[in-house]
Design an enzyme around this catalytic site. Structure first.
Site, PDB file in Angstrom:
ATOM      1  NE  ARG A   1      -1.516   2.660   2.864  1.00 25.30           N
ATOM      2  CZ  ARG A   1      -0.844   3.773   3.266  1.00 25.30           C
ATOM      3  NH1 ARG A   1      -0.589   4.913   2.471  1.00 25.30           N
ATOM      4  NH2 ARG A   1      -0.436   3.872   4.610  1.00 25.30           N
TER       5      ARG A   1
ATOM      6  CB  THR B   1       1.139  12.519   6.808  1.00 18.21           C
ATOM      7  OG1 THR B   1       0.170  11.761   7.681  1.00 18.21           O
ATOM      8  CG2 THR B   1       0.756  12.270   5.406  1.00 18.21           C
TER       9      THR B   1
ATOM     10  CG  HIS C   1      36.403  -1.470  15.745  1.00 16.67           C
ATOM     11  ND1 HIS C   1      34.930  -1.229  15.716  1.00 16.67           N
ATOM     12  CD2 HIS C   1      37.130  -0.415  16.008  1.00 16.67           C
ATOM     13  CE1 HIS C   1      34.938   0.063  16.025  1.00 16.67           C
ATOM     14  NE2 HIS C   1      36.252   0.644  16.401  1.00 16.67           N
TER      15      HIS C   1
HETATM   16  N1  LIG Z   1       0.137   7.062   3.866  1.00 14.13           N
HETATM   17  C1  LIG Z   1      -0.705   7.991   5.165  1.00 14.13           C
HETATM   18  C2  LIG Z   1      -1.762   6.961   5.757  1.00 14.13           C
HETATM   19  C3  LIG Z   1      -1.764   7.050   7.144  1.00 14.13           C
HETATM   20  C4  LIG Z   1      -2.255   5.765   7.715  1.00 14.13           C
HETATM   21  C5  LIG Z   1      -1.822   5.452   9.225  1.00 14.13           C
HETATM   22  N2  LIG Z   1      -1.894   3.875   9.039  1.00 14.13           N
HETATM   23  C6  LIG Z   1      -0.135   8.971   5.738  1.00 14.13           C
HETATM   24  O1  LIG Z   1       1.072   8.970   5.933  1.00 14.13           O
HETATM   25  O2  LIG Z   1      -0.691   9.730   6.628  1.00 14.13           O
HETATM   26 ZN   LIG Z   2       2.194   7.284   4.905  1.00 18.74          ZN
END
Ligand SMILES: N[C@@H](CCCC[NH3+])C(=O)O
Ligand SMILES: [Zn+2]
Length: 424
Positions: free
Chosen positions: A53, A207, A331
């Site tokens: 995804r 995000t 090391h």
């Molecule tokens: N890719 C989106 C989806 C967020 C969903 C969180 N599991 C983001 O970064 O906000």
């Molecule tokens: Zn994301």
């Protein structure tokens, strides 16, 4: 405290909380483990693997059905608890692929990720997934420039969508988007509302990759006291905090972490699966080893790297070209005597090998002696020291290839003790 990491010096007995004794804070040793907080889930988290995804949002990603099935099967065999798929609303093929993966009967639960609307939720449930992840932006900037909804409208729709998905007997997660640039009071009351509506998990998403571990800890810890459902977390890696933020979230009581193989996703991606596990195995070795087939990590990373046409970075945790290579004399000597001196991760847990350099101006005689041994040549410490001086002198002039150094070692041995050497 983990017994593998027993402190070398005695820790004073601590009275009361927060490490305060007689009004004075006791210094914490840097490798002391912090399992003491009952909220911490560093020893019992679950992975929501989003290569199919978030990873499809990576610039180079194009997955055909067969590739998706290969990746999903490999991830499920590896042991991730959930696999998240692209929204079936994105395109007809995305929908067909989602349905096909649901039918595979994999051990991992299958999720799909859609906008928080009744229309999307209906399509998602119809694919046959185990769970639906719904998401909507909650920061002012996203509300103004993306979907133009008020917090009241968001809350109303979220409750309706969550209740409906639950009524279908399907797991549901509600996530805010851009959580760390959202108003905290608005955010917490939204999470509280969906929790009451029966949500299985709420999601916190960085995000834009703006959050620091301290901010993550604070938000998740506050949220932990506000909702009773599970807490999923999602961290973008714009400022390279994605693994540290995931760890901070687990310490604060988050239950789930989103990952992708090699961290692929929008821009420079999210918390990488391998990086997260490298971090977590140090802290919770038994948990990590019991749940995930770590020796399969390299295979999965190579598969995904090949599909999206990138190289695995040299400094990738665990599988990077130099992740277990040791070069400086100090090391190498210690590594040869006891690997834990300079390794907190054990390469054999992951089916990869350590590499001890023996071809540079930094090389020490222990590494040369060991290399001679690998070549079947027995030399004394004194001889190894002399030979090392020769190698250093040559490596001062130009980079030496392995073959160059091996030839120097071989001819040194011929010169010094030809009759003592076994046949080559
Ligand atoms: N890719 C989106 C989806 C967020 C969903 C969180 N599991 C983001 O970064 O906000
Ligand atoms: Zn994301």
């Amino acid at each position: 405290m983990c017994s593998d990491h027993a402190p070398a010096v005695e820790i004073p007995a601590v009275n009361g909380t927060n490490g305060v004794t007689n009004g004075r804070r006791q210094p914490k040793l840097p490798y002391q483990q912090h399992h003491s907080d009952e909220r911490s889930n560093t020893g019992r988290f679950q992975i929501i693997e989003s290569t199919l995804r978030e990873g499809e949002q990576f610039a180079n990603a194009f997955y055909d059905t067969e590739t998706k099935i290969k990746i999903a099967t490999a991830l499920s065999d590896f042991g991730v608890e959930y696999i998240e798929l692209t929204s079936p609303v994105a395109s007809p093929q995305s929908r067909a692929d989602c349905e096909a993966i649901c039918k595979l009967g994999l051990k991992a639960k299958i999720l799909t990720h859609v906008r928080c609307t009744m229309e999307d939720a209906k399509v998602a449930v119809a694919t046959g997934v185990d769970g639906v992840d719904v998401v909507i932006g909650t920061s002012q900037i996203l509300r103004d420039h993306s979907h133009h909804k008020s917090m009241a409208e968001i809350t109303e729709t979220a409750i309706e969508v969550v209740k409906w998905i639950k009524s279908q007997g399907v797991e549901v997660r509600f996530s805010s988007e851009d959580s760390f640039r959202s108003n905290i009071v608005d955010l917490l009351s939204l999470y509280q509302a969906v929790d009451k509506a029966g949500c299985d998990r709420v999601g916190v998403a960085d995000t834009v990759g703006v959050a620091t571990p301290r901010q993550v800890y604070k938000l998740v810890r506050t949220l932990r006291d506000v909702v009773s459902c599970d807490i999923e977390t999602h961290f973008h890696n714009d400022t390279m905090c994605a693994v540290a933020n995931a760890h901070a979230a687990l310490e604060a009581g988050a239950t789930h972490v989103d990952t992708s193989v090699l961290g692929i996703g929008e821009r420079n991606g999210i918390t990488p699966l391998g990086g997260l596990l490298a971090r977590m195995i140090v802290e919770s070795p038994d948990y990590v080893k019991s749940r995930y087939k770590l020796a399969k990590l390299k295979e999965i990373e190579d598969l995904v790297a090949d599909v999206v046409q990138v190289n695995v970075p040299f400094n990738n945790p665990i599988t990077g070209y130099s992740a277990f290579s040791h070069k400086a004399g100090i090391h190498s000597k210690a590594i040869l005597a006891k690997p834990e001196t300079y390794e907190i991760l054990n390469p054999s847990d992951w089916g990869v090998k350590r590499w001890i350099h023996f071809s540079s101006r930094l090389t020490g005689w222990n590494a040369i002696k060991s290399r001679a041994g690998q070549l079947g040549l027995i030399i004394t410490d004194e001889q190894a020291k002399l030979l090392t001086q020769k190698i250093k002198a040559m490596a001062d002039v130009r980079p030496l290839a392995i073959d160059d150094t091996d030839s120097i070692i071989r001819s040194f041995c011929l010169e010094h003790q030809p009759e003592d050497q076994p046949d080559q």
